[in-house]
Motif scaffolding. Sequence first.
Motif, PDB file in Angstrom:
ATOM      1  N   SER A  44      -8.668  -1.059  -7.229  1.00 51.42           N
ATOM      2  CA  SER A  44      -7.360  -1.723  -7.338  1.00 51.42           C
ATOM      3  C   SER A  44      -6.891  -2.036  -5.920  1.00 51.42           C
ATOM      4  O   SER A  44      -7.577  -2.772  -5.199  1.00 51.42           O
ATOM      5  CB  SER A  44      -6.365  -0.860  -8.108  1.00 51.42           C
ATOM      6  N   SER A  45      -5.742  -1.486  -5.512  1.00 53.64           N
ATOM      7  CA  SER A  45      -5.203  -1.799  -4.179  1.00 53.64           C
ATOM      8  C   SER A  45      -3.901  -1.047  -3.979  1.00 53.64           C
ATOM      9  O   SER A  45      -3.226  -0.681  -4.952  1.00 53.64           O
ATOM     10  CB  SER A  45      -4.930  -3.309  -4.079  1.00 53.64           C
ATOM     11  N   THR A  46      -3.515  -0.869  -2.733  1.00 51.32           N
ATOM     12  CA  THR A  46      -2.164  -0.376  -2.453  1.00 51.32           C
ATOM     13  C   THR A  46      -1.134  -1.347  -3.040  1.00 51.32           C
ATOM     14  O   THR A  46      -0.028  -0.951  -3.380  1.00 51.32           O
ATOM     15  CB  THR A  46      -1.938  -0.245  -0.940  1.00 51.32           C
ATOM     16  N   PRO A  50       5.166  -3.078  -3.531  1.00 50.54           N
ATOM     17  CA  PRO A  50       5.446  -4.529  -3.542  1.00 50.54           C
ATOM     18  C   PRO A  50       5.639  -5.095  -2.146  1.00 50.54           C
ATOM     19  O   PRO A  50       6.067  -4.380  -1.237  1.00 50.54           O
ATOM     20  CB  PRO A  50       6.739  -4.637  -4.343  1.00 50.54           C
ATOM     21  N   TYR A  51       5.312  -6.343  -1.986  1.00 55.36           N
ATOM     22  CA  TYR A  51       5.590  -7.040  -0.729  1.00 55.36           C
ATOM     23  C   TYR A  51       5.692  -8.529  -1.004  1.00 55.36           C
ATOM     24  O   TYR A  51       5.158  -9.026  -2.004  1.00 55.36           O
ATOM     25  CB  TYR A  51       4.529  -6.730   0.337  1.00 55.36           C
ATOM     26  N   PRO A  52       6.383  -9.268  -0.169  1.00 58.51           N
ATOM     27  CA  PRO A  52       6.513 -10.718  -0.366  1.00 58.51           C
ATOM     28  C   PRO A  52       5.126 -11.378  -0.407  1.00 58.51           C
ATOM     29  O   PRO A  52       4.295 -11.099   0.444  1.00 58.51           O
ATOM     30  CB  PRO A  52       7.302 -11.185   0.862  1.00 58.51           C
ATOM     31  N   VAL A 103       1.290 -12.157  -8.273  1.00 57.29           N
ATOM     32  CA  VAL A 103       0.296 -11.915  -9.328  1.00 57.29           C
ATOM     33  C   VAL A 103      -0.821 -10.991  -8.849  1.00 57.29           C
ATOM     34  O   VAL A 103      -1.371 -10.199  -9.620  1.00 57.29           O
ATOM     35  CB  VAL A 103      -0.271 -13.267  -9.837  1.00 57.29           C
ATOM     36  N   TYR A 104      -1.136 -11.051  -7.549  1.00 59.13           N
ATOM     37  CA  TYR A 104      -2.232 -10.202  -7.062  1.00 59.13           C
ATOM     38  C   TYR A 104      -1.901  -8.721  -7.256  1.00 59.13           C
ATOM     39  O   TYR A 104      -2.670  -7.977  -7.885  1.00 59.13           O
ATOM     40  CB  TYR A 104      -2.527 -10.468  -5.587  1.00 59.13           C
ATOM     41  N   GLY A 105      -0.747  -8.306  -6.741  1.00 59.25           N
ATOM     42  CA  GLY A 105      -0.365  -6.901  -6.870  1.00 59.25           C
ATOM     43  C   GLY A 105      -0.234  -6.501  -8.334  1.00 59.25           C
ATOM     44  O   GLY A 105      -0.670  -5.418  -8.731  1.00 59.25           O
TER      45      GLY A 105
END
Length: 256
Positions: A141-143, A148-150, A154-156
């Motif tokens: 997955s991912s951090t 969240p970040y600007p 959809v990626y996050g």
Amino acid sequence: MSHNPPVAFITGATSGFGRACAHRFAEAGWALVLSGRRQERLDAVKQQLEGKVPVHVATLDVRDREAVARVIDELPAAFEAVKVLVNNAGLALGAGPAQEANLDDWKTVIDTNITGLVNVTRTLLPTLIGVGRGAAIINISSTAALWPYPGSHVYGASKAFVNQFSYNLRCDLRGTGVRVTDIAPGMSETEFTLVRMKGDQSAHDKLYGGVEPIQPEDVAEQVFLAATLPPHLNINRLEIMPVCQSWGGLSVNRDG
Ligand SMILES: NC(=O)C1=CN([C@@H]2O[C@H](COP(=O)(O)OP(=O)(O)OC[C@H]3O[C@@H](n4cnc5c(N)ncnc54)[C@H](OP(=O)(O)O)[C@@H]3O)[C@@H](O)[C@H]2O)C=CC1
Ligand SMILES: O=CCS(=O)(=O)O
């Protein structure tokens, strides 16, 4: 070379984490099923590793459900008993705000990071359950799944799916011996940013220049660790960041 080595099935093995995982599992004598869309890249990895371990390569777009089924149905006998699945194939496209995003890019991210991962996992589940104790599914997955970040939009969110899907899978696989781990890396120096920024090398250089990001081999080591734990142990989620990366806190709009 072991007579009957365990088999690792790695998606996205033509670059970055996936290619590093191929090398790490080969170092430990595992047989490899390596997939990705770029045949020439797969052939290059096979050429590097086939002297050490058995390697089967398959050109595969994980979004293509029929192709996923065909590749798995047609695995040569020595590669059929997949013990570890590394669901690594994935991407981000664009880094601008949602209101400027390309809807086709959003669909590609969803189709790859979610549908592609689900295609491969569901098709290989019977095999992994057949192997049973010691088998493992390692989902990348991912951090961004949590933090969240600007421009993450959809990626996050797609990586949040991977995280929750990993946990939910564990509930249904209880009693089968199959482990499931979500590996969540932070900023890592692969081709990820080149892909995200549509080939903009300056964006890649700007992001990773002057800092010490995670390297593909760092993630491959964690993947291998999780996949080869004593069979009674399961790492549910392993989040790893470079020391240079942390959180920026909440933002407040003061522009009215
Ligand atoms: N780099 C980073 O900062 C981080 C990356 N991640 C995740 O790690 C995973 C690996 O990315 P990373 O190694 O960084 O980036 P790379 O771009 O270097 O590698 C991505 C891999 O995914 C494959 N891939 C992409 N789309 C498809 C598809 N439709 N079908 C099959 N394979 C596909 C690519 O192969 P090909 O193009 O040949 O098909 C390539 O091998 C991704 O899921 C990414 O989201 C998570 C956290 C941080
Ligand atoms: O998953 C990749 C890391 S980031 O670009 O979302 O920070």
